[in-house]
Motif scaffolding. Structure first.
Motif, PDB file in Angstrom:
ATOM      1  N   THR A 190      43.983  86.991  42.101  1.00 25.01           N
ATOM      2  CA  THR A 190      43.239  86.291  43.157  1.00 25.01           C
ATOM      3  C   THR A 190      41.754  86.130  42.865  1.00 25.01           C
ATOM      4  N   LEU A 239      48.501  89.335  50.576  1.00 26.30           N
ATOM      5  CA  LEU A 239      49.406  88.563  49.720  1.00 26.30           C
ATOM      6  C   LEU A 239      49.268  87.062  49.949  1.00 26.30           C
ATOM      7  N   ARG A 240      48.616  86.679  51.035  1.00 27.48           N
ATOM      8  CA  ARG A 240      48.443  85.243  51.309  1.00 27.48           C
ATOM      9  C   ARG A 240      47.499  84.588  50.307  1.00 27.48           C
ATOM     10  N   ILE A 264      47.797  84.990  47.112  1.00 29.39           N
ATOM     11  CA  ILE A 264      48.535  84.814  45.866  1.00 29.39           C
ATOM     12  C   ILE A 264      49.080  83.386  45.780  1.00 29.39           C
ATOM     13  N   PRO A 265      48.789  82.642  44.725  1.00 29.89           N
ATOM     14  CA  PRO A 265      49.379  81.287  44.568  1.00 29.89           C
ATOM     15  C   PRO A 265      50.903  81.367  44.533  1.00 29.89           C
ATOM     16  N   THR A 266      51.551  80.370  45.090  1.00 33.04           N
ATOM     17  CA  THR A 266      53.015  80.374  45.167  1.00 33.04           C
ATOM     18  C   THR A 266      53.644  79.258  44.345  1.00 33.04           C
ATOM     19  N   ASP A 267      52.837  78.513  43.594  1.00 35.22           N
ATOM     20  CA  ASP A 267      53.362  77.344  42.877  1.00 35.22           C
ATOM     21  C   ASP A 267      53.557  77.591  41.390  1.00 35.22           C
ATOM     22  N   ARG A 268      53.443  78.858  40.956  1.00 32.73           N
ATOM     23  CA  ARG A 268      53.618  79.165  39.532  1.00 32.73           C
ATOM     24  C   ARG A 268      54.628  80.299  39.376  1.00 32.73           C
ATOM     25  N   GLU A 269      55.590  80.102  38.475  1.00 33.61           N
ATOM     26  CA  GLU A 269      56.631  81.111  38.239  1.00 33.61           C
ATOM     27  C   GLU A 269      56.049  82.389  37.652  1.00 33.61           C
ATOM     28  N   THR A 279      54.342  84.415  40.333  1.00 37.20           N
ATOM     29  CA  THR A 279      55.354  85.054  41.189  1.00 37.20           C
ATOM     30  C   THR A 279      55.916  86.301  40.517  1.00 37.20           C
ATOM     31  N   SER A 310      53.334  88.976  40.708  1.00 35.82           N
ATOM     32  CA  SER A 310      53.234  89.440  42.095  1.00 35.82           C
ATOM     33  C   SER A 310      54.343  90.437  42.428  1.00 35.82           C
ATOM     34  N   GLU A 311      55.546  90.166  41.931  1.00 34.57           N
ATOM     35  CA  GLU A 311      56.652  91.099  42.153  1.00 34.57           C
ATOM     36  C   GLU A 311      56.382  92.441  41.482  1.00 34.57           C
TER      37      GLU A 311
END
Length: 816
Positions: free
Chosen positions: A726, A752-753, A755-760, A763, A766-767
């Motif tokens: 971030t 967590l908001r 964190i970008p959600t458009d990249r594998e 993600t 993040s996990e």
């Protein structure tokens, strides 16, 4: 009757299945073919010689397992099973396959390996839905045409045949991930193999290749390459382009020396290089930070490079059938080693230091002329050997302490008579003197150590006492019993305590009370450090950038703010120096250049041109690939620290304490709060549990007496990953830091908001981040597991471009 009782199908996972495997059947019961709704039939591992044509009545069958029988042929009618997807007939006596199999248009898995096939049906590759085809270990001299039509094929296994070529059509397979053509008669591969961009595994070992085929080094996604057991004399320089390669086998090739280009494959995890007649392993072997398996058996090795101590992930080492006369000491420095095979050499003794490899479970030392440990111990296996060597090491440690004590008491005119009495000749005495010409205590110590090596079990304290009495040195005999200890000499001291605070062996009337300096650490003249700027300041020390006037290089110097000796602050500085000394064994931990004693207490470290990770993230939008490499290297560095014995627990892992060299490689720093695992918890003003409060785990707010564990650092790493993703400080909006401990204890974490959600890849990280900061410490992964997850998230070209981008962005920031 028994067969009739067994032919009752069961519904398994929604499919009607009949399992008749392992029942000794010589034929399939006729009533089986009356089960019209049967979808899965398993008749494997019986004694069947044929399958009846009545199989055609099972029109709903989509899987047939008939492997492990004595089948000599398959019925023509099998081609009428329009729903058949999986056909397993390997390990039989098939000499041919029936025509008509091309009608099986839903067939995805076809296994015909381990039969006696000399040819395949000409239209076989018209089964356009084939995903896996395995015809290995037959007698095939050629393959049918049309392989290029199998655009869904992912695995092609044709090893163990008599093939002289791989069909050019293979190069047109757009989804192929595995090609195994080993154990054939290939001289090359067809033109166009460089187009196999999806290929991850290539096995062409055990053929007649004289060179690695052109195009192989262009397979950018290759993970596994096996070219061993070929008359290959050199590897092409382009092999270094395989930047994702994890497993390489060159076993049995005919190299004149270790292939240097291999040393640039930094991603390697497994290396098979046995049977190549190598005499030397290059120093660069220590660069393989990911390597966990190394096979060098059947070579001509007599020694190993000391740089192999950097291989802190190495778990399995195979060195059998070489020319080792002595046990390679560097093997004692591999903290992760679990399996060591060093059989069939000329080794007579195993060093006691191997007991430090406390994860070693399998030690194979048979067929060596071992005299130590005794044969009766070796015959009891690894456990007995390790226990014996640990006990011997404890005895040896006491002996060297006595040697230490005695060495500083022997006068200059007493040393040579003692050496002669212990059996040393003039040449040996001269050699010892030349090794340390102006240091009588060290000359004495080296003499005693070499006496121990020469005399073996005869080198006892009573024997040494008798030598001293015979010489009339009665005043020295008192040093052979327990008395206040003197400083350790170099050579047999543990790393812990090498530069440290109050120690039992502090000499009386020392110029520097509470300071013990290991002779391996250079003493740096503070007056030769030209101060340039202040890099940071803490509660008891500051860090400055300085220029060493003699070395002509920039260094970082951490200095105590006061010359007055305060116990806890000074002890932290010395403890940090001891841990920094270990850093020279890891590419991702800052190292120690030396210590200053007067007029300032200070430790000298390399200067890191690119500052801290925190500063870089604040100033620059770092490309993702470089962020992932940094995270990966942090996990490697922490793996190294946690693998030490005793473990080093950082306790303050955060982006501010991660430094970056000129190429943006990671160096973990600031061990002021770190602990040897045997020590108690650390307490600082920033947190009741030690470390920075934003990075401290919940258990340390819940229990004030809880000692830190490796899971402390893993939690901190999770919070750091949040900052890396971030570019935001964790809990940046919190006004009262005391609220953080309450929030963390109840399960709250960085937002967590953000964190970008458009990249594998984001993600995936993040996990991993959320696993690292799990509320339960037992649910957090080890750093070694973190490293494995992060290692495939970047490649060399991406890193090169990222560094160019960051350099440009930094230049822009600096001009503002």
């Amino acid at each position: 009757m028994a067969a009739r009782r067994d032919v009752q199908p069961q519904t398994v996972n929604g499919h009607l299945e009949l399992d008749l495997s392992n029942q000794g059947l010589t034929s399939i019961p006729e009533e089986v073919f009356d089960i019209a709704d049967l979808e899965i039939l398993d008749v494997s591992n019986n004694k069947l010689t044929s399958i009846p044509g009545a199989i055609c009545r099972l029109q709903k069958l989509f899987r047939l397992d008939a492997y492990g029988n004595k089948l000599t042929s398959l019925p023509q009618e099998i081609g009428s099973l329009q729903k058949l997807k999986d056909l397993y007939v390997q390990n039989n006596n098939l000499r041919e396959l029936p025509d008509g199999l091309e009608a099986l248009q839903k067939l995805e898995w076809l296994f015909v390996r381990d039969n006696k096939l000399t040819k395949l049906p000409t239209k076989l590759f018209s089964c356009l839905n084939l995903v896996t085809f395995d015809s290995s270990n037959n007698k095939l001299a050629t393959l049918p045409p049309g392989v290029e039509k199998l655009q869904k094929l992912r695995e092609l296994r044709i090893h163990g045949n008599q093939l002289t070529e791989v069909l050019p059509g293979v190069c047109a397979l757009s989804n192929i991930g595995l090609l195994d053509a080993s154990n054939n008669k290939l001289f090359t591969l067809p033109p166009g193999v460089e187009n196999l961009n999806t290929l991850r595994e290539l096995y062409i070992n055990c053929n007649q290749l004289s060179e690695v085929p052109a195009g192989v080094c262009s397979m950018s996604n290759l993970d596994v390459l096996a070219v061993g057991q070929n008359p290959i004399r050199r590897l092409p320089s382009d092999v270094r382009r395989l930047t994702r390669l994890k497993i390489l086998s060159v076993r049995g090739c005919q190299f004149e020396e270790f292939p240097r280009h291999v040393l640039q494959l930094e991603t390697l995890e497994k290396l098979y290089a046995g049977g190549c007649e190598f005499k030397i392993v290059p120093d660069e072997m220590g660069n393989f930070q990911h390597l966990w398996f190394l096979a060098l058996e059947h070579n001509l090795l007599r020694t190993l490079p000391s740089t192999m101590s950097h291989l802190h992930n190495l778990r399995e080492v195979r060195l059998g059938y070489n020319k080792f006369d002595t046990f390679p000491e560097v093997l004692c420095e591999l903290p992760a080693m679990e399996i060591l095979d060093i059989r069939n050499n000329n080794i007579t003794s195993i060093p006691t230091a191997i007991h430090r490899a406390d994860k070693l479970k399998d030690l194979h030392v048979s067929d060596n002329p071992l005299t130590y440990p005794p044969q009766d111990v070796c015959l009891q296996g690894t456990g007995a050997i390790m226990v014996f060597l640990k006990q011997e090491a404890e005895k040896e440690s006491e002996l060297f302490k006595i040697f230490n004590r005695l060495s500083v008491k022997v006068k200059r005119d007493q040393w040579k008579p003692i050496a002669r009495s212990l059996g040393f000749n003039k040449a040996e005495i001269k050699a010892i003197k030349e090794s340390t010409p102006d240091d009588v205590p060290d000359q004495v110590y080296q003499t005693l150590v070499r006496w121990r090596e020469k005399a073996g079990e005869a080198a006892t304290i009573p024997a040494l006492e008798q030598h001293l009495r015979d010489l009339g040195f009665h005043q020295l005999v008192g040093q052979l019993v327990s008395t206040p200890r003197t400083p350790r000499r170099k050579g047999h001291e543990p790393v812990v305590g090498a530069v440290g605070g109050q120690e039992e062996d502090e000499p009386p009337n020392s110029r520097y009370p509470s300071v013990t300096v290991d002779r391996r650490f250079p003493i740096v003249d503070f007056e030769r450090l030209e101060k340039q700027s202040i890099l940071g300041r803490g509660g008891f020390a500051y860090v400055m950038k300085a220029r060493h006037l003699d070395w002509r290089q920039d260094v970082a110097v951490k200095c105590l703010l006061t010359r007055e000796f305060e116990g806890s602050e000074q002890e932290q500085v010395y403890s940090e120096a001891r841990k920094l000394n270990l850093g020279s064994r890891s590419d991702h931990v800052i190292s120690l250049l030396g210590v200053c004693l007067d007029p300032n207490i200070a430790i000298v470290m390399p200067y890191m041109e690119n500052g801290s990770l925190a500063g870089l993230l604040q100033d620059v939008d770092v490309p993702w690939a470089l962020r992932w490499r940094m995270a990966h290297e942090i996990s490697l560095g922490m793996t190294f620290l946690h693998c030490q014995n005793p473990q080093i627990i950082h306790c303050d892992l955060k982006a501010e304490n991660v430094l970056l060299d000129g190429d943006f490689h990671v160096k973990i720093s600031d061990f002021g709060l770190s602990k040897w695992k045997a020590k108690s918890r650390v307490v600082t003003k920033t947190s009741p549990g030690g470390g920075t409060i934003t990075h401290a785990p919940p258990e340390y707010f819940a229990d004030i007496n809880l000692a830190p564990t490796t899971k402390f650092d893993v939690y901190s790493f999770g919070v750091m990953l949040s900052a890396i993703v971030t570019r935001e400080q964790p809990y940046a909006l919190v006004v009262n830091s005391a609220l953080i401990s309450v929030a963390v204890t109840t399960g709250q974490r960085p937002d967590l908001r953000l964190i970008p959600t458009d990249r594998e890849d984001v993600t995936s990280v993040s996990e991993l981040m959320q696993k690292c900061w799990s509320q339960n410490p037992e649910d957090r992964p080890e750093f070694n597991d973190c490293a494995k997850q992060l290692q495939n998230m970047f490649n060399l070209e991406e890193i090169r471009q990222a560094i160019i981008t960051v350099d440009k962005l930094k230049a822009t920031v600096n001009t503002k």
